[in-house]
Write a protein that holds these residues in place. Structure first.
Motif, PDB file in Angstrom:
ATOM      1  N   THR A 198      40.938  38.499  46.327  1.00  0.00           N
ATOM      2  CA  THR A 198      41.305  37.213  46.946  1.00  0.00           C
ATOM      3  C   THR A 198      42.063  37.457  48.248  1.00  0.00           C
ATOM      4  O   THR A 198      41.733  36.877  49.291  1.00  0.00           O
ATOM      5  N   GLU A 222      50.336  44.920  49.597  1.00  0.00           N
ATOM      6  CA  GLU A 222      49.961  45.068  48.191  1.00  0.00           C
ATOM      7  C   GLU A 222      50.999  45.993  47.544  1.00  0.00           C
ATOM      8  O   GLU A 222      51.270  47.072  48.056  1.00  0.00           O
ATOM      9  N   THR A 280      43.728  42.775  38.859  1.00  0.00           N
ATOM     10  CA  THR A 280      42.517  42.375  38.127  1.00  0.00           C
ATOM     11  C   THR A 280      41.253  42.851  38.833  1.00  0.00           C
ATOM     12  O   THR A 280      40.222  43.073  38.198  1.00  0.00           O
ATOM     13  N   SER A 281      41.327  43.045  40.144  1.00  0.00           N
ATOM     14  CA  SER A 281      40.107  43.316  40.913  1.00  0.00           C
ATOM     15  C   SER A 281      39.507  44.710  40.723  1.00  0.00           C
ATOM     16  O   SER A 281      38.554  45.058  41.415  1.00  0.00           O
ATOM     17  N   LEU A 312      30.325  42.125  37.757  1.00  0.00           N
ATOM     18  CA  LEU A 312      29.106  41.372  38.034  1.00  0.00           C
ATOM     19  C   LEU A 312      29.412  40.332  39.097  1.00  0.00           C
ATOM     20  O   LEU A 312      30.473  39.693  39.060  1.00  0.00           O
ATOM     21  N   THR A 359      33.231  36.747  42.271  1.00  0.00           N
ATOM     22  CA  THR A 359      32.037  36.219  42.927  1.00  0.00           C
ATOM     23  C   THR A 359      32.341  35.164  43.991  1.00  0.00           C
ATOM     24  O   THR A 359      31.672  35.100  45.010  1.00  0.00           O
TER      25      THR A 359
HETATM   26  P1  FAD Z   1      44.272  40.669  41.658  1.00  0.00           P
HETATM   27  O1  FAD Z   1      43.109  41.534  41.778  1.00  0.00           O
HETATM   28  O2  FAD Z   1      45.108  40.830  40.441  1.00  0.00           O
HETATM   29  O3  FAD Z   1      45.154  40.909  42.944  1.00  0.00           O
HETATM   30  C1  FAD Z   1      46.483  40.463  43.067  1.00  0.00           C
HETATM   31  C2  FAD Z   1      47.289  41.606  43.648  1.00  0.00           C
HETATM   32  O4  FAD Z   1      48.580  41.136  44.006  1.00  0.00           O
HETATM   33  C3  FAD Z   1      47.509  42.744  42.670  1.00  0.00           C
HETATM   34  O5  FAD Z   1      46.845  43.916  43.142  1.00  0.00           O
HETATM   35  C4  FAD Z   1      49.018  42.910  42.617  1.00  0.00           C
HETATM   36  O6  FAD Z   1      49.447  44.250  42.542  1.00  0.00           O
HETATM   37  C5  FAD Z   1      49.466  42.230  43.914  1.00  0.00           C
HETATM   38  N1  FAD Z   1      50.831  41.744  43.862  1.00  0.00           N
HETATM   39  C6  FAD Z   1      51.427  41.064  42.867  1.00  0.00           C
HETATM   40  N2  FAD Z   1      52.711  40.816  43.158  1.00  0.00           N
HETATM   41  C7  FAD Z   1      52.947  41.343  44.387  1.00  0.00           C
HETATM   42  C8  FAD Z   1      54.098  41.428  45.220  1.00  0.00           C
HETATM   43  N3  FAD Z   1      55.284  40.919  44.847  1.00  0.00           N
HETATM   44  N4  FAD Z   1      53.995  42.074  46.403  1.00  0.00           N
HETATM   45  C9  FAD Z   1      52.804  42.611  46.804  1.00  0.00           C
HETATM   46  N5  FAD Z   1      51.681  42.566  46.032  1.00  0.00           N
HETATM   47  C10 FAD Z   1      51.759  41.931  44.849  1.00  0.00           C
HETATM   48  N6  FAD Z   1      34.773  37.765  38.145  1.00  0.00           N
HETATM   49  C11 FAD Z   1      33.476  37.858  38.527  1.00  0.00           C
HETATM   50  O7  FAD Z   1      33.077  37.253  39.517  1.00  0.00           O
HETATM   51  N7  FAD Z   1      32.583  38.636  37.854  1.00  0.00           N
HETATM   52  C12 FAD Z   1      32.919  39.301  36.728  1.00  0.00           C
HETATM   53  O8  FAD Z   1      32.103  40.020  36.172  1.00  0.00           O
HETATM   54  C13 FAD Z   1      34.254  39.164  36.249  1.00  0.00           C
HETATM   55  N8  FAD Z   1      34.620  39.761  35.106  1.00  0.00           N
HETATM   56  C14 FAD Z   1      35.929  39.726  34.713  1.00  0.00           C
HETATM   57  C15 FAD Z   1      36.292  40.399  33.549  1.00  0.00           C
HETATM   58  C16 FAD Z   1      37.635  40.480  33.178  1.00  0.00           C
HETATM   59  C17 FAD Z   1      38.017  41.206  31.944  1.00  0.00           C
HETATM   60  C18 FAD Z   1      38.624  39.882  33.993  1.00  0.00           C
HETATM   61  C19 FAD Z   1      40.072  40.032  33.628  1.00  0.00           C
HETATM   62  C20 FAD Z   1      38.268  39.163  35.123  1.00  0.00           C
HETATM   63  C21 FAD Z   1      36.908  39.069  35.485  1.00  0.00           C
HETATM   64  N9  FAD Z   1      36.487  38.377  36.622  1.00  0.00           N
HETATM   65  C22 FAD Z   1      35.178  38.409  37.032  1.00  0.00           C
HETATM   66  C23 FAD Z   1      37.460  37.635  37.441  1.00  0.00           C
HETATM   67  C24 FAD Z   1      37.916  38.457  38.650  1.00  0.00           C
HETATM   68  O9  FAD Z   1      38.078  39.808  38.314  1.00  0.00           O
HETATM   69  C25 FAD Z   1      39.231  37.904  39.190  1.00  0.00           C
HETATM   70  O10 FAD Z   1      39.073  36.530  39.422  1.00  0.00           O
HETATM   71  C26 FAD Z   1      39.662  38.547  40.494  1.00  0.00           C
HETATM   72  O11 FAD Z   1      39.588  39.958  40.444  1.00  0.00           O
HETATM   73  C27 FAD Z   1      41.082  38.127  40.839  1.00  0.00           C
HETATM   74  O12 FAD Z   1      41.431  38.729  42.057  1.00  0.00           O
HETATM   75  P2  FAD Z   1      42.826  38.453  42.736  1.00  0.00           P
HETATM   76  O13 FAD Z   1      42.803  39.124  44.047  1.00  0.00           O
HETATM   77  O14 FAD Z   1      43.101  37.004  42.731  1.00  0.00           O
HETATM   78  O15 FAD Z   1      43.898  39.115  41.768  1.00  0.00           O
END
Ligand code: FAD
Length: 549
Positions: free
Chosen positions: A32, A51, A59-60, A66, A377
């Motif tokens: 994201t 980060e 989570t990423s 997929l 996605t």
């Molecule tokens: P994150 O990847 O968690 O990124 C947030 C980041 O913020 C982290 O790296 C963290 O370290 C950082 N952070 C937190 N606090 C601080 C701070 N104070 N200072 C600096 N950095 C900080 N989606 C799909 O489209 N296809 C799939 O097949 C799929 N399968 C999934 C299966 C599972 C088991 C799960 C759990 C999720 C799945 N998803 C899937 C959903 C998808 O993975 C998530 O929606 C997405 O990865 C979320 O990304 P994000 O960047 O919002 O969060």
């Protein structure tokens, strides 16, 4: 390519982050945050991203990997979501056809299963229409014989038929890093291992963040006109610091995947199948392994330490044996695993599996913009939504007009292919080069899907590395590349998030651990105690991935 996305330039980047004044600071380096950084920087905003750990370490790097149209959302009648993610996966495939690869998914129809024959047929047609699937890729219904030919491991007595439909597979952390590198090329300053500890306020509005460089424990301040929180499961912690955790809040659910040798679960292709509690689970073959997932259970533990436990593994093993009884899988067959938490938006009275995967944007009175929910996605649309909102704010408050979003045509680093056919041709040429170097040509698939056209740089570096073992030589060339161009700082960044080896080739981590640690010591001037300390972290990761309590 803009240089500087390397630990070797970390001091310069830290200097810049603490002295510049940014238009936008993004907290969180998952997909994201990376997507927002790319959208913002490519529309002309002076952008920073921090980060707290490695990019994609939240989570990423822990998804099912997929890029999908979300068939299961159809079951929940989330029509708009199916349409949007369906459209998006075609866009993302176009931007990186080496990394987002078309994959047929088999949906076996069993007696009393989730989808009957008619439901499957009608559901998949609706799915194809909503997701805008090209004619040649549209769903195909299979009779019993065809289903068993497609996947001979399925039980003859239970199977009534099947449906084949289109999905795309990817590598979530590679996708995140390529989006981040592309943002860097547009001028964004993105740095891992920098934690936001609190917000900077000016006239009661958020105007930056107090940060800590977690590698050196130094503290500094980043100043910015706007701050966006894209911290995934940690979004509410930051909203709490901003005293704005009111109204909607996150509901975290844990999802686990297990990895077994492909020889123990030799599926011919990806299958999406029923498990005894009425949920559905994927089995996906990938190189030497097959991975299976996911679970979906409420999570209230330590977000920084999400683990696969024995109960998760047993659930998935039993799920496999339920529909593939001849496989007779056992917990002892599991060689690796990963566990992550979904940052979903809480909905009263709904269970983990029922909660919508929709994203939402929250704006606090002090101007902090947070985004949560959503899917890998849909990251590009989520980013556009946030930057469109910022564009409104810039126009209202600063009388400044931003360019329109154009990430739908912004090709990622390494993705300079016109289509999947060109990827295939390139992979063939890489396989030929590998043969000349005495390396198994199967490595071509791994290299090209991980690095795309950047494989050329790795193979060039291979020639300048001195090691009698071709596998070690190639891994060292990969390390050189990921350290020079992908901000690898620590061995686990390399073994887990840049190469996926901990999950998909865990034996290679054991073999490569010492040579890779030695290379780190050479590049970064590490002494023995630092080498031992990082080596112990690799051992711990190996242990956690494959031992369950
Ligand atoms: P994150 O990847 O968690 O990124 C947030 C980041 O913020 C982290 O790296 C963290 O370290 C950082 N952070 C937190 N606090 C601080 C701070 N104070 N200072 C600096 N950095 C900080 N989606 C799909 O489209 N296809 C799939 O097949 C799929 N399968 C999934 C299966 C599972 C088991 C799960 C759990 C999720 C799945 N998803 C899937 C959903 C998808 O993975 C998530 O929606 C997405 O990865 C979320 O990304 P994000 O960047 O919002 O969060």
């Amino acid at each position: 390519m803009r240089d500087g996305f390397t630990i070797l330039q970390r001091e310069n980047l830290l200097q810049r982050l603490s002295s510049a004044h940014y238009d936008l600071l993004i907290i969180g380096g998952g997909i994201t945050g990376a997507g927002i950084a790319l959208d913002a920087a490519s529309r002309g905003l002076k952008t920073a991203l921090v980060e707290k750990s490695d990019f994609a370490s939240g989570t990423s790097s822990r998804s099912t990997k997929l890029i999908h149209g979300g068939l299961r959302y159809l079951k929940q009648f989330e029509i708009a979501l199916v349409r949007e993610v369906g459209h998006e996966r075609a866009v993302v495939h176009g931007l990186a056809p080496h990394l987002v690869v078309s994959e047929k998914m088999l949906l076996p129809i069993i007696k009393d299963g989730t989808f009957g024959k008619i439901m499957t047929s009608v559901g998949l047609v609706i799915y194809d229409v909503l997701a805008g699937v090209e004619k040649e890729d549209q769903r195909k219904m299979l009779d019993k014989k065809e289903t068993l030919e497609a996947e001979p491991l399925l039980p003859e007595d239970k199977i009534e038929g099947g449906g084949l439909y289109s999905e795309y597979r990817t590598d979530d952390s590679r996708l995140t890093i390529e989006v981040m590198k592309t943002a860097h090329n547009f001028g964004a300053d993105c740095l891992n291992y920098v934690e936001v500890e609190d917000f900077v306020y000016q006239d009661d509005m958020v105007k930056g963040a107090f940060c800590r460089d977690t590698l050196s424990d130094r503290r500094f301040e980043i100043r910015s006109q706007y701050v966006v929180c894209a911290a995934g499961p940690w979004v509410d912690d930051l909203r709490e610091k901003n005293s704005s955790r009111s109204g909607k809040y996150l509901h975290l659910t844990k999802g686990v995947h297990i990895v077994v040798p492909h020889s123990r679960f030799p599926v011919k292709q990806s299958v999406y199948f029923d498990v005894p509690d009425g949920r559905m689970v994927f089995a996906i073959p990938r190189g030497k392994v097959t991975y299976v997932g996911t679970t979906d259970t409420n999570f209230e533990g330590d977000k920084n330490n999400v683990r696969t436990n024995l109960e998760d593994v047993q659930y998935l093993v039993e799920g496999v044996n339920f529909i593939f009884p001849s496989v007779n899988l056992a917990v002892g067959d599991v060689i690796s695993s990963w566990a992550g938490v979904r940052p979903l938006i809480h909905e009263e009275g709904k269970s983990a599996s029922e909660i919508s995967r929709k994203d939402e944007v929250f704006e606090s009175e002090t101007g902090l913009i947070s985004i949560a929910g959503g899917k890998l996605t849909g990251y590009r649309k989520m980013a556009q939504k946030v930057v469109d909102l910022l564009a409104e704010r810039f126009e209202e408050n600063q009388n400044r007009r931003l360019k329109n979003c154009h990430t739908d045509e912004t090709v990622f680093t390494g993705g300079e292919f016109r289509n999947a056919k060109e990827v295939k041709q390139y992979r063939k040429s890489v396989a030929n080069k590998l043969l000349e170097l005495g390396i198994d040509e199967a490595e071509a698939k791994y290299l090209v899907s991980n690095y795309g056209k950047q494989t050329d740089q790795i193979l060039e570096e291979y020639n300048s590395i001195d090691d009698p073992d071709p596998a070690i030589r190639l891994a060292k060339a990969e390390l050189w590349f990921t350290m020079q161009f992908e901000m690898v700082c620590l061995p686990l960044d390399f073994f887990v998030r840049r190469t996926g080896r901990l999950y998909f080739d865990i034996e290679s981590v054991k073999k490569l651990k010492n040579p890779i640690l030695a290379s780190f010591a050479d590049y970064l001037g590490w002494g023995q105690s630092k080498v031992d300390q990082e080596g112990a972290k690799v051992d711990e990761a190996l242990q956690l991935a494959s031992n369950f309590r």
